[in-house]
Design an enzyme around this catalytic site. Structure first.
Site, mmCIF file in Angstrom:
data_model
loop_
_atom_site.group_PDB
_atom_site.id
_atom_site.type_symbol
_atom_site.label_atom_id
_atom_site.label_comp_id
_atom_site.label_asym_id
_atom_site.label_seq_id
_atom_site.Cartn_x
_atom_site.Cartn_y
_atom_site.Cartn_z
ATOM 1 N N GLU A 197 -27.531 12.833 22.641
ATOM 2 C CA GLU A 197 -26.271 12.136 22.903
ATOM 3 C C GLU A 197 -25.188 13.101 23.401
ATOM 4 O OE1 GLU A 197 -27.194 8.491 19.775
ATOM 5 O OE2 GLU A 197 -25.612 9.909 19.263
ATOM 6 N N HIS A 248 -19.312 5.226 16.394
ATOM 7 C CA HIS A 248 -20.728 5.562 16.455
ATOM 8 C C HIS A 248 -20.898 7.019 16.066
ATOM 9 C CE1 HIS A 248 -24.842 6.072 17.976
ATOM 10 N NE2 HIS A 248 -24.404 7.237 18.428
ATOM 11 N N ASN A 260 -17.770 -2.399 14.916
ATOM 12 C CA ASN A 260 -17.794 -1.440 13.803
ATOM 13 C C ASN A 260 -17.125 -0.095 14.130
ATOM 14 O OD1 ASN A 260 -19.835 -0.350 15.345
ATOM 15 N ND2 ASN A 260 -21.442 -0.578 13.817
ATOM 16 N N TYR A 285 -27.833 3.719 24.274
ATOM 17 C CA TYR A 285 -28.494 2.847 23.300
ATOM 18 C C TYR A 285 -29.957 2.558 23.643
ATOM 19 C CZ TYR A 285 -24.165 1.752 20.732
ATOM 20 O OH TYR A 285 -23.036 1.816 19.947
ATOM 21 N N LYS A 342 -15.388 3.548 19.449
ATOM 22 C CA LYS A 342 -15.753 2.491 20.401
ATOM 23 C C LYS A 342 -14.502 1.747 20.886
ATOM 24 C CE LYS A 342 -20.143 1.761 17.978
ATOM 25 N NZ LYS A 342 -21.056 0.723 17.431
HETATM 26 P P1 CMP Z 1 -24.029 2.146 16.181
HETATM 27 O O1 CMP Z 1 -23.884 3.115 15.075
HETATM 28 O O2 CMP Z 1 -23.270 2.380 17.427
HETATM 29 O O3 CMP Z 1 -25.583 2.058 16.566
HETATM 30 C C1 CMP Z 1 -26.154 0.909 17.123
HETATM 31 C C2 CMP Z 1 -25.216 -0.245 17.171
HETATM 32 O O4 CMP Z 1 -25.808 -1.499 17.367
HETATM 33 C C3 CMP Z 1 -24.520 -0.382 15.838
HETATM 34 O O5 CMP Z 1 -23.631 0.688 15.654
HETATM 35 C C4 CMP Z 1 -23.905 -1.757 15.954
HETATM 36 O O6 CMP Z 1 -22.665 -1.716 16.633
HETATM 37 C C5 CMP Z 1 -24.930 -2.452 16.835
HETATM 38 N N1 CMP Z 1 -25.699 -3.400 16.061
HETATM 39 C C6 CMP Z 1 -26.641 -3.134 15.144
HETATM 40 N N2 CMP Z 1 -27.150 -4.284 14.668
HETATM 41 C C7 CMP Z 1 -26.519 -5.287 15.312
HETATM 42 C C8 CMP Z 1 -26.598 -6.694 15.248
HETATM 43 N N3 CMP Z 1 -27.442 -7.304 14.425
HETATM 44 N N4 CMP Z 1 -25.787 -7.405 16.055
HETATM 45 C C9 CMP Z 1 -24.947 -6.779 16.905
HETATM 46 N N5 CMP Z 1 -24.823 -5.442 16.993
HETATM 47 C C10 CMP Z 1 -25.596 -4.713 16.203
#
Ligand code: CMP
Length: 144
Positions: free
Chosen positions: A127, A116, A113, A50, A10
């Site tokens: 995806e 993905h 984070n 998403y 990301k």
């Molecule tokens: P990802 O694995 O990309 O899949 C969905 C994403 O939503 C996740 O990683 C996080 O980056 C994001 N995400 C999930 N929960 C939250 C939250 N409570 N607040 C903000 N972002 C979130």
């Protein structure tokens, strides 16, 4: 049958210079990189990626974030790569991911984070199709 999964570094991971660190973890494990490109996804593309989360309160911010800068989009191939890729990545919330995982070692906040990974065979297929054209994937033998 060899599995394929979609993995994206990301914008925060790219900005922080974590591309090679993340790629090397998949590479050293023995997974095979079969597609890669750097893209700044549009907001619409992020919303498609998403779409499962569109009812969540963080959906809009999440899509803004994903489209805020360059993303390294990849397809990795290998036996069990979907599930094991998730293991290399670690829990979604970096506060809960184990040390030794990508998020456990490299991230502190759920909104940043760094990576993905597809969560199952169906999402992996969807995806990969969303991010890549079939001809962007290569097929080769590796000795890893
Ligand atoms: P990802 O694995 O990309 O899949 C969905 C994403 O939503 C996740 O990683 C996080 O980056 C994001 N995400 C999930 N929960 C939250 C939250 N409570 N607040 C903000 N972002 C979130």
């Amino acid at each position: 049958q060899m599995e394929q999964t979609f993995i994206a570094i990301k914008p925060d991971g790219v900005q922080r210079g974590l591309i090679s660190e993340i790629i090397s973890r998949f590479e050293r494990k023995g997974f095979k990189l079969v597609a890669i490109k750097v893209v700044v996804p549009s907001k619409e593309h992020a919303q498609k990626h998403y779409h499962d989360l569109k009812e969540r309160p963080f959906f809009n911010g999440l899509c803004d974030f994903l489209s805020s800068g360059p993303v390294v989009a990849m397809v990795w191939e290998g036996e069990g790569v979907i599930k094991y890729g998730r293991k290399l990545i670690g829990a979604t919330d970096p506060q809960k991911s184990e040390p030794g995982t990508i998020r456990g070692d490299l991230a502190v906040a759920i909104g940043g984070n760094v990576i993905h990974g597809s969560d199952g065979p169906e999402t992996a297929k969807d995806e990969i199709n969303l991010w890549f054209k079939p001809e962007e994937l290569v097929s080769y033998t590796s000795n890893a």
